[in-house]
Design a protein around this motif. Sequence first.
Motif, mmCIF file in Angstrom:
data_model
loop_
_atom_site.group_PDB
_atom_site.id
_atom_site.type_symbol
_atom_site.label_atom_id
_atom_site.label_comp_id
_atom_site.label_asym_id
_atom_site.label_seq_id
_atom_site.Cartn_x
_atom_site.Cartn_y
_atom_site.Cartn_z
ATOM 1 N N GLU A 194 5.091 51.792 34.490
ATOM 2 C CA GLU A 194 5.082 53.236 34.800
ATOM 3 C C GLU A 194 5.034 54.005 33.573
ATOM 4 O OE1 GLU A 194 7.769 56.541 36.929
ATOM 5 O OE2 GLU A 194 7.793 54.528 37.810
ATOM 6 N N ASN A 245 7.914 56.430 31.965
ATOM 7 C CA ASN A 245 9.285 55.764 32.453
ATOM 8 C C ASN A 245 10.215 55.370 31.441
ATOM 9 O OD1 ASN A 245 11.404 54.301 33.746
ATOM 10 N ND2 ASN A 245 10.315 54.798 35.790
ATOM 11 N N LEU A 246 11.316 55.617 31.323
ATOM 12 C CA LEU A 246 12.267 55.155 30.331
ATOM 13 C C LEU A 246 12.050 53.562 30.324
ATOM 14 C CD1 LEU A 246 14.591 55.446 28.004
ATOM 15 C CD2 LEU A 246 16.302 54.964 30.122
ATOM 16 N N PHE A 247 11.961 52.988 31.443
ATOM 17 C CA PHE A 247 12.034 51.451 31.360
ATOM 18 C C PHE A 247 10.386 50.854 31.573
ATOM 19 C CE2 PHE A 247 15.931 52.618 33.417
ATOM 20 C CZ PHE A 247 16.808 51.812 32.672
ATOM 21 N N HIS A 248 9.600 51.530 31.115
ATOM 22 C CA HIS A 248 8.080 51.193 31.117
ATOM 23 C C HIS A 248 7.756 49.838 30.080
ATOM 24 C CE1 HIS A 248 3.833 51.021 30.777
ATOM 25 N NE2 HIS A 248 3.707 51.319 29.597
ATOM 26 N N ILE A 275 16.297 45.635 39.734
ATOM 27 C CA ILE A 275 16.515 46.938 40.431
ATOM 28 C C ILE A 275 17.316 46.555 41.757
ATOM 29 C CG2 ILE A 275 15.448 48.855 41.761
ATOM 30 C CD1 ILE A 275 13.207 48.508 39.881
ATOM 31 N N ILE A 307 19.343 50.431 38.047
ATOM 32 C CA ILE A 307 18.362 49.780 37.436
ATOM 33 C C ILE A 307 19.184 49.447 35.885
ATOM 34 C CG2 ILE A 307 16.164 49.977 35.962
ATOM 35 C CD1 ILE A 307 15.379 52.302 37.966
ATOM 36 N N THR A 310 5.555 52.273 40.860
ATOM 37 C CA THR A 310 5.556 53.116 42.098
ATOM 38 C C THR A 310 4.348 52.777 43.020
ATOM 39 O OG1 THR A 310 4.181 54.582 40.817
ATOM 40 C CG2 THR A 310 6.571 55.165 40.685
ATOM 41 N N THR A 340 8.631 58.183 41.887
ATOM 42 C CA THR A 340 8.795 57.562 40.566
ATOM 43 C C THR A 340 9.929 56.527 40.799
ATOM 44 O OG1 THR A 340 9.469 57.595 38.184
ATOM 45 C CG2 THR A 340 10.657 59.178 39.800
ATOM 46 N N LYS A 394 13.410 55.458 39.546
ATOM 47 C CA LYS A 394 14.539 55.710 38.800
ATOM 48 C C LYS A 394 15.830 55.822 39.808
ATOM 49 C CE LYS A 394 14.469 60.856 38.793
ATOM 50 N NZ LYS A 394 14.495 61.805 37.862
ATOM 51 N N GLU A 395 16.962 55.779 39.349
ATOM 52 C CA GLU A 395 18.147 55.849 39.951
ATOM 53 C C GLU A 395 18.358 57.097 40.891
ATOM 54 O OE1 GLU A 395 21.506 54.769 37.392
ATOM 55 O OE2 GLU A 395 20.638 52.529 36.925
ATOM 56 N N GLU A 417 16.403 57.822 43.319
ATOM 57 C CA GLU A 417 15.151 58.088 44.323
ATOM 58 C C GLU A 417 14.842 57.012 45.374
ATOM 59 O OE1 GLU A 417 12.844 60.564 43.487
ATOM 60 O OE2 GLU A 417 14.315 61.442 42.203
#
Length: 418
Positions: free
Chosen positions: A12, A15-18, A24, A34, A56, A362, A364-365, A367
């Motif tokens: 993604e 995204n910070l974790f891309h 998860i 995450i 996603t 997206t 992320k925590e 969501e």
Amino acid sequence: MNLILKKARLIEPGNLFHNKVIDIKIKDGIIQKIDTNIQSEEGFTAIELDNLHISTGWFDTSVSLGEPGYEERETITNGLEVAAKSGFTGIALQPNSNPIIDNQSQIHFVKQKANNSSTELFPIGALTKNSDGVELAELFDMKNAGAIAFGDYNKSIENANLLKVALQYAQDFDGLVIAFSQDNNIKGKGIVNEGISATQLGLKGISSLAEEIIINRNLFILEYTGGKLHIPTISTAKSVQLIRDAKAKGLAVTCSVAVHNLFFNDDVLKGFDANFRVTPPIRTEEDRKALIEGVIDGTIDCITSDHNPIDIEFKKLEFDLAKNGTIGLESAYTALQAILPTEIIIEKLTAGRKALGLETVTIKEGEKANISLFNPEGSSEFSQENILSKSKNSAFLGSKVKGKVYGIYNQTNLILNN
């Protein structure tokens, strides 16, 4: 279902974790945590799959299912299960059923049929009554009932003024008009791309001009009216350039391309396989390369399977008698993985929500968990065993594909392939 996805590589961009391998934790359908290593705990199921990649949830902007009226081709229930096992958490349903989805009661019907499915269904309402191209359908009522856009599947609006009025009217409620583009007078009795292959095979051709002249007209109308226009399943190099130029002007236009138009060129017609009879037709290698370039440079917003089940009675016929259409959900990801970089594929399989004006998702925590699970590695041949649809009319049978779809997590459900 509460679970922990283990050792999943997230694709993604932004995204910070891309492109990082993460765990998860999901509880009651919401992403709780995450991290790089989340410990198992009671009440959670750990899911660990070979070379697991996630993104996603994928969204398909053009899916036909048949029901109501053509249940022998496909039902909504089975079609949504096929979509889930093909990696799609959402689909836009085309209105080409019997009756045509051209009023609010039909919108309510298909939404109700999809209530308990893990893959969400978003109906497209017909732009004109019975998709006849004569009189606008009940657009505002359908919008209130849940229609996300309005278009007549694989039917071009011949009356330019009708499209003008539709674009003007839809602006009153922020509606999106979908305009398939093909001049029927230029098309004539053509059934495949006009070119060397058609001439050698003695098949009547459809000139690329048939598509391009209508796209050009529709873009002129859009420039005049304003509003939002989506042009589905473009197929020629000139169409890509026309839309590229329109976007440079600032017009609110989006477009899609079908997987089979990216994967094949018209050389495949030599076997007279009716599964390759599609709308728009499969074009030349030059067109195919231009479409791929359009995908990569962002001119083409999203990729669709353009899934269109046709039962054997209307497909296993002489080429010039068969109905147009191929199924494509089951083969969409693996076919694309054989010709495009993974990041581009995921971008274009998730961009349909934005193109059709839906809320984007997206990972992320905090969501809602709306996730596709897949493995981009490993080669195989697409075969009958890979087909989950009721209809078996796949143009991809025998094609070399790459990767594997594991399934999805959406609507608090985990759906995995066997």
